[in-house]
Design an enzyme around this catalytic site. Sequence first.
Site, short mmCIF file in Angstrom:
data_model
loop_
_atom_site.label_atom_id
_atom_site.label_comp_id
_atom_site.label_asym_id
_atom_site.label_seq_id
_atom_site.Cartn_x
_atom_site.Cartn_y
_atom_site.Cartn_z
N GLY A 152 0.60 -1.47 0.17
CA GLY A 152 0.06 0.22 -0.22
C GLY A 152 0.98 1.25 -0.21
N GLU A 177 -0.50 6.26 2.20
CA GLU A 177 -0.13 6.88 3.33
C GLU A 177 1.45 7.22 3.74
OE1 GLU A 177 -3.58 6.54 6.44
OE2 GLU A 177 -3.20 4.80 5.35
MO1 MOS Z 1 -6.83 6.75 5.64
S1 MOS Z 1 -6.49 8.40 6.93
O1 MOS Z 1 -7.05 5.45 6.68
O2 MOS Z 1 -8.40 7.43 4.95
#
Ligand code: MOS
Length: 744
Positions: A708, A711
Site C-alpha cells: 500500500g 499514506e
Molecule cells: Mo486513511 S486516514 O485511513 O483514509
Amino acid sequence: MSNTTYIGKPTSRVDGPAKVTGAAKYSAEFNVPNMAYGWVVSSPIAKGTITKIYADEVLALPGVVQVFSHENVPSLAWFDRNYKDDVAPGGSPFRPLHDNKVKFSQQPVALVIAETLELARYASSVLRIEYEEEKHETSIEDKRDDGFEPGRGKTGWMPPPPPRGNPDKAWENATHRVEAEYVHGAQHHNPMEMFGTTVEWRGEGKITAYDKTQGVVNVQQYLTKIFGLSKDDARVVNLFMGGGFGSGLRPQYQVFLATLAALELKRSVRVTLTRQQMFSFGHRPHTLQYLKLGTNPDGTLAALQHHALHETSQFEDYTENVVNWSGMLYQCENVKLGYQLAKLDVFTPLDMRAPGAATGSFALEVAMDEMAYAAGLDPLDFRIRNYAEKDQNMDKPFSSKKLRDCYHQGAAKFGWDQRNHEPRSMQDENGMLVGWGMAGGVWDASMQKAAAKATLTADGKLLVTSAAGENGTGTYTIMTQIAAQTLGLPIEAVTFKLGDTDFPEAPVQGGSWTAASVGTAVKNVCEAVGEKLLKFAKKMDGSPLDGASMDDVEFVNGQIRLRKDPNQAVVIRDVLQASGESKIETDSSAMPNYLKQMPYSMHSHNAVFAEVKVDPDLGTVHVTRVVNAVAAGRILNTKTARSQVLGSVVWGISMAMMEETVMDHKFGRYMNHNYAEYHVPVNADIHDIDVIFVEEEDDIVNPLGVKGIGEVGLLGVAAAITNAVYHATGKRVRELPLYLDKLL
Ligand code: MOS
C-alpha cells in the site's frame, strides 16, 4: 512478456475519461424525482443548551417542508444506542439532533427541508434559535496536566509498548543529548468534494443513499443500526469521490440527516454541506510532543523518549499511533514512549492521511536531525548507524524492509554527498540560503477481510465487483489490472465496479490496505473463475489441456495454455461457447494468513530528501526539490502509485509550510474555516518532485506482495523540509507550520 501482463505497468486510470468528461457522478449529483433539499443549521456556540427554536416562523414560508431538530426527531432514529461504526474510537458517538445539548461549535442543531436548495438555505439563515451558553475549553495548552491514557481505541490503534531498558538513566549518562517540544496545530482534510448525500426514497421504507464515504458497507451498517432498517432497505452507493484522506472513514452527519428526513417525509432528500461545515466533523488533532534523545560516543542511540498529548472530544477518545513508531524505526535499547489524550469542547478528531505517523515522525525526525548535529554526525549517516534490523517494539523481524535502499537511492538521486554539513553554509547564485534536509518514516502494511464477485460471459467479457471504495487513489484501475492479468484477458475486456452495498463486502478504504485486501479478493475470485474455465476446457473435444492442473497452465493473451508448451492452448472465449454455459459466475473472499504472518512485523518505509531556498532578508521559503524513496512492496501500477506519492509530497509541503486550523478560543471556533484562510499549496508552490520505488519482495504480507502506498509517502516530508530550513538558516523551528515570522 505477453500483452496481458498488466501488474506493475504504468497504466492510465480506467475511470479517467468518466472523471474528466463529467460522466462520473458524485453523491450530490444523483438527481431523483420529487427531491427535497436540506440545509444544516450549525451551532454558533461551542458549549451550552438550546433553549428555544422558532421553527414555526420558517415553516410559515411557502415551500419550507419541515424543520428537524431534537424537538421532533423520532425515537426510532436511535434504534441501537450502543452502535459504533467500524472506525469509531472508544466512547459514545455523536448523535445529531439527539438532545438540546451543544458539545462543539458548528454542531448541527437543525435541518431545514424545503422544495428548493435556495429556499432551504434562506430559511435556515433566518431560523431563530436561542441558546444558554456555558464556558467552553478549547485549548490543549491549558490541559497539559490533564492528560489521560485512553482505554479502548479505534481499530488498528495500539497502546505504546512498555518501556524497555533503563531510558532515564541511559539518557542522563548519554554523551550527547537533545530534549525539545514539537507542536503542530489542528489540520482539516479539506477534500475538493464537499460531503453530501442524496437519499432516494424507493417506497415502503426502502432507500438508496448516494453518500460521500470511504466505506459504503460501514455506512449501510450505520443506517441499519440507527434507523432499524434491514440491509435490503438501505442500499448505499458511492461510485466516485473527490478526495477523502480519512474524512470519509466514518459515517458523517449529513447521511444521518438526509436519511432521517427521507424516512420521515417519505420522499427523496439531498443534504450537502458547505465548505465551512467541512470544518465541523473531524480533524488531525492539535498535538504536543516531547522528545529526549541521547547518544553513545560512537553515535549510536543510547536513549529515546517520546511523549505525545493530543486533544479529543468530550464524548469520544480518539486515538492514533503517534509515538509507537519511535520505538521501532531505530535500534535503541533504552526506550520510553508515552501517549495521552485531553478532553476539549471540540468535535472528535478523525484519521487524516497517515494518522499519528505523519505527526509522530515529524517530531521524531526533527529530533533525530537535532541529535545528529549535537553528535557532530551527518543526519543520513546517523540514521544508518542506528538502523533497526528488527522491530524492537514487537521483538519480531520485518517481513521485508528496504529502508536502507531508500536511504541510498534517495541520497544518490538527490546528490546528498554534495552537502556541506554546516548550517547556513550553502547559497545559490541569487544569494538565497540553500538548505538540504532529510527524514523518513514507517507505516503499517495491513490487510483486511474483503470479498469480490466475478462474472465471465460468453462474449469473453469479465465483470468483477466489490463494495470497495475509490478515494481517487486508482482503485478502479489496479483492480482491473489484477483481474485482467489473472485471467489473461485484454484490459479492455474487464470492468471492475465498486462502491455499492449490492456488491460483496469490502472494508472502508483507509489504512493503505485496499490494494492488499480487495486486490487479493479480486485475484482469488479470478483464479476461481480460471479453475472453472479449466474444467470446461479439459472437456472440449481433443483438448490439449486434458489432464492439466491449475499449476500446469497459465492464462495469457485470452488463452489457457500449457506452461511447458505454450503452443498447446485453447481460446477462453471458445471454452465458454463449447461448454454451452452463458457465463461463469463466482464469489470469493480474502483475509490475512495470520499463521504465516504471526512471526513478522509488516511495514512500509520511506526516506525523503528536501531542498529549500530561503530569502535571508525576507524569511520566505521555497521548497525547490524533493526526492521521496518508498519501499512498499510490489507496485501494482507505477503511474497511479507515483501520483499517490506526488500527492503526499505536495501535502507534506503543505503541512510544513501552510496548513493549520486556528482556534479562536473566545468563541471556541475555528476562525479560518474556509479555503481563503486555510492555506494549501497552489501550482506555483510546487517545484521538482522525484519519486523512487525501491524494489521490495514480500510474500508474507499477502499473495500480491503489496504493502500500500496511500499514506507512507507523506511521512518525513514535513520533517525533511524543517530540517532543510535549519540547514539553510541555522534556525531550528519546532512548531508547524513554518510561517516566515518564525525565521526572522
Ligand atoms: Mo486513511 S486516514 O485511513 O483514509
